[in-house]
Scaffold this active site. Structure first.
Site, PDB file in Angstrom:
ATOM      1  CE1 TYR A 243      -4.091  -1.533  -0.023  1.00 32.93           C
ATOM      2  CE2 TYR A 243      -3.660  -2.405   2.155  1.00 32.93           C
ATOM      3  CZ  TYR A 243      -4.449  -2.342   1.025  1.00 32.93           C
ATOM      4  OH  TYR A 243      -5.590  -3.091   0.945  1.00 32.93           O
ATOM      5  CG  ASP A 271      -7.809  -3.002  -5.891  1.00 34.40           C
ATOM      6  OD1 ASP A 271      -7.104  -2.730  -4.899  1.00 34.40           O
ATOM      7  OD2 ASP A 271      -8.294  -4.132  -6.098  1.00 34.40           O
ATOM      8  CG  HIS A 363      -8.916  -5.298  -2.430  1.00 32.03           C
ATOM      9  ND1 HIS A 363      -7.878  -4.427  -2.675  1.00 32.03           N
ATOM     10  CD2 HIS A 363      -8.828  -5.591  -1.118  1.00 32.03           C
ATOM     11  CE1 HIS A 363      -7.209  -4.201  -1.558  1.00 32.03           C
ATOM     12  NE2 HIS A 363      -7.760  -4.897  -0.587  1.00 32.03           N
TER      13      HIS A 363
HETATM   14  C1  LIG Z   1      -9.492 -10.025   5.123  1.00 30.54           C
HETATM   15  C2  LIG Z   1      -8.847  -9.583   3.853  1.00 30.54           C
HETATM   16  C3  LIG Z   1      -7.821  -8.665   3.908  1.00 30.54           C
HETATM   17  C4  LIG Z   1      -7.200  -8.250   2.740  1.00 30.54           C
HETATM   18  N1  LIG Z   1      -6.163  -7.378   2.828  1.00 30.54           N
HETATM   19  C5  LIG Z   1      -5.550  -6.965   1.699  1.00 30.54           C
HETATM   20  C6  LIG Z   1      -4.465  -6.055   1.774  1.00 30.54           C
HETATM   21  O1  LIG Z   1      -4.066  -5.623   2.860  1.00 30.54           O
HETATM   22  N2  LIG Z   1      -3.897  -5.659   0.610  1.00 30.54           N
HETATM   23  C7  LIG Z   1      -4.329  -6.109  -0.611  1.00 30.54           C
HETATM   24  O2  LIG Z   1      -3.793  -5.720  -1.634  1.00 30.54           O
HETATM   25  N3  LIG Z   1      -5.348  -6.984  -0.702  1.00 30.54           N
HETATM   26  C8  LIG Z   1      -5.953  -7.421   0.418  1.00 30.54           C
HETATM   27  N4  LIG Z   1      -6.986  -8.310   0.324  1.00 30.54           N
HETATM   28  C9  LIG Z   1      -7.372  -8.855  -1.005  1.00 30.54           C
HETATM   29  C10 LIG Z   1      -6.621 -10.158  -1.315  1.00 30.54           C
HETATM   30  O3  LIG Z   1      -5.258  -9.935  -1.532  1.00 30.54           O
HETATM   31  C11 LIG Z   1      -7.196 -10.839  -2.564  1.00 30.54           C
HETATM   32  O4  LIG Z   1      -7.222  -9.908  -3.614  1.00 30.54           O
HETATM   33  C12 LIG Z   1      -8.609 -11.389  -2.306  1.00 30.54           C
HETATM   34  O5  LIG Z   1      -8.696 -11.890  -1.003  1.00 30.54           O
HETATM   35  C13 LIG Z   1      -8.939 -12.492  -3.287  1.00 30.54           C
HETATM   36  O6  LIG Z   1     -10.249 -12.966  -3.080  1.00 30.54           O
HETATM   37  P1  LIG Z   1     -10.609 -14.247  -2.196  1.00 30.54           P
HETATM   38  O7  LIG Z   1     -10.524 -13.817  -0.778  1.00 30.54           O
HETATM   39  O8  LIG Z   1     -11.966 -14.601  -2.617  1.00 30.54           O
HETATM   40  O9  LIG Z   1      -9.577 -15.320  -2.515  1.00 30.54           O
HETATM   41  C14 LIG Z   1      -7.639  -8.746   1.479  1.00 30.54           C
HETATM   42  C15 LIG Z   1      -8.681  -9.666   1.431  1.00 30.54           C
HETATM   43  C16 LIG Z   1      -9.295 -10.094   2.597  1.00 30.54           C
HETATM   44  C17 LIG Z   1     -10.388 -11.093   2.516  1.00 30.54           C
END
Ligand SMILES: Cc1cc2nc3c(=O)[nH]c(=O)nc-3n(C[C@H](O)[C@H](O)[C@H](O)COP(=O)(O)O)c2cc1C
Length: 503
Positions: A243, A271, A363
């Site tokens: 980030y 995003d 995301h």
């Molecule tokens: C609880 C949670 C926290 C997340 N935190 C971040 C983050 O800090 N940075 C980021 O780029 N994506 C974050 N993501 C998105 C994940 O990297 C990923 O794009 C997403 O979880 C994929 O979908 P899925 O959970 O259905 O596998 C987060 C997703 C979840 C569920």
């Protein structure tokens, strides 16, 4: 609590005398810090620190900060010493009825060998997680249309299997950004792992190291970056998610430190100029606050109803733009991947900008609601890149909604290099710790073996677009067989509650 021999010992009584905005000391992990000048810089606001002024803040600090956050953010002159153990008065905390119930459920959860698919982890996590952790992890933005579409999109793609191809030996190993991976799957960054398990992200690191899977470390991980790297086996490859901080010096230090520690890829999240409104998370923040993450309490510029996610992300720079990419390329030699691309237009811009790849991602449905699934975008992106003609390596990854190896194979057949998985691994460790993650990896292996045989491919390079029928992908209406496992674990959004439920 460790106290080194030459460390100044400070009595609890002395700390207690510094409990105001004018002089604010707190105790974290047995050490005393003067945070008076840091109050207004704290991303979570000053009020939450003042709540713990003059006393031990470890319990509130722990799940939402890496252990070294305080030591790296405060000048050493403000590290005052260790709390004198002889002066600590033990406080017996009463375990709440809710926590007792949760512990009982945890003790009677299904044994790991009865877990047969990734949905099972989600079903167990939903029951055994503290309410706030479940809300933060499972939530998605607005009406949660996109999170559901992420799953459904896979079911609008059908296989066209080939037969009689001698599939006695099948091999699903691959390389991702030049690194060996035992699966065409990497662990995507998910923040705040300690909300769901005391070892947080280290569960992922240890399982990944043991089974040759690559973990992407989140900027907002609960464990510190170095702690995660140190928990890896020698030579274990990692990626890091970034980030971008408004203060580019902080970003530069973070990126260069990651590179120095051997990280193999920089995934810049593009995003999230502002975090999505995640109502499950927001709603729980409104209903009192007795446990779990308390970061948003009293924050000046983040209202109390904004949930964990928004409170911890105030540092993210919304002015990030394409013009910044050359700067990133100038500060690191790591491959740069833009995470969160949603159109062919931006995929082409990413290629022109010189980065090494993109993640098609919404995301996990947590940002712009009704954004399309990565799988749907993949088709237009692959076509656009083909039409343009690429003359250097440029990898396309996808994530969102992956729960089955068949999902992975569909994405690869349509042109993805590998697939990111967030929640499924997260829920695996929340429910069962490191063995849960190992079991999730095993499930992927078993399903890949079976699906590759049935599809008629021996290696991932044999996957072709002709092996899937994706004609329905852009059609957002029409009946498909229902995904029962997902439907039963999916928790519908709720409406505002009356204070007195008897009325
Ligand atoms: C609880 C949670 C926290 C997340 N935190 C971040 C983050 O800090 N940075 C980021 O780029 N994506 C974050 N993501 C998105 C994940 O990297 C990923 O794009 C997403 O979880 C994929 O979908 P899925 O959970 O259905 O596998 C987060 C997703 C979840 C569920």
């Amino acid at each position: 609590m460790s106290v080194s021999l030459n460390e100044t010992l400070i009595s609890a009584e002395t700390v207690k005398q510094h409990a105001s905005r004018e002089s604010c000391w707190i105790i974290v992990h047995g050490k005393v810090y003067d945070v008076t000048n840091f109050l207004d810089e704290h991303p979570g606001g000053s009020k939450i620190i003042l709540k713990y002024a003059g006393r031990d803040a470890t319990e509130a600090y722990e799940p939402i900060h890496p252990p070294d956050a305080i030591t790296t953010n405060l000048p050493t002159s403000k590290h005052l010493g260790a709390i004198d153990p002889a002066t600590i008065v033990a406080v017996v905390k009463e375990v709440s009825e809710e926590e007792k119930r949760r512990q009982a459920l945890l003790a009677t959860r299904p044994p790991l060998d009865e877990i047969v698919n990734l949905h099972d982890f989600e079903a167990v996590a939903r029951v055994v997680l503290p309410e706030k952790a479940w809300a933060y992890y499972s939530s998605a933005s607005d009406d949660e249309i996109t999170i559901r579409e992420n799953r459904l999109a896979f079911q609008r793609v059908w296989f066209r299997p080939r037969v009689l191809r001698n599939v006695a030996h099948v091999d699903w190993s691959t390389t991702i950004l030049g690194q060996k991976s035992s699966l065409p799957v990497y662990i995507s960054a998910t923040a705040l792992g300690k909300l769901g398990h005391p070892d947080g992200e280290l569960n992922l690191t240890r399982a990944a190291g043991k089974h040759g899977v690559i973990q992407m470390i989140a900027t907002l991980a609960s464990c510190s970056f170095d702690e995660i790297i140190d928990a890896g086996v020698p030579g274990q490859p990692f990626f890091v998610q970034l980030y971008v901080n408004r203060d580019r010096e902080i970003t530069k230090r973070y990126v260069q430190h990651a590179e120095k520690r051997g990280v193999k890829g920089l995934f810049i999240t593009v995003d999230a100029p502002q975090l999505g409104r995640r109502e499950k998370d927001m709603r729980l923040k409104l209903i009192g606050d007795t446990s779990g993450a308390k970061v948003q309490e009293g924050q000046k510029d983040v209202p109390k109803d904004q949930g964990v996610a928004r409170a911890i992300s105030a540092f993210i720079d919304p002015s990030l733009c394409w013009d910044d990419i050359p700067w990133f390329r100038s500060i690191t030699k790591m491959p740069i991947i833009l995470k969160g691309i949603s159109t062919a237009e931006d995929a082409l811009l990413a290629y022109e900008s010189g980065v090494q790849g993109i993640v098609l991602s919404n995301h996990g449905g947590r940002q712009l609601d009704t954004a399309r699934s990565a799988l749907e975008i993949l088709v237009e992106v692959t076509e656009a890149l083909k039409k343009r003609g690429t003359t250097r390596p440029f990898d396309v990854f996808v994530d969102g909604g992956v729960r089955r190896a068949s999902d992975v194979l569909k994405a690869l057949a349509l042109g993805a290099k590998a697939v990111g998985v967030g929640r499924a691994f997260l829920y695996a460790f929340c429910a069962y710790g490191q063995p849960g993650v190992e079991k999730a990896i095993q499930i992927f292996r078993d399903e890949l073996e079976m699906n590759m045989r049935l599809l008629g491919v021996r290696t991932l390079s044999e996957l072709r677009p002709e092996m899937v029928d994706a004609r329905a992908l852009n059609v957002h209406t029409g009946a498909v067989p229902e995904d029962n496992l997902f439907r039963t674990t999916y928790q519908p959004l709720a409406l505002a509650k009356f204070r007195d439920s008897r009325l």
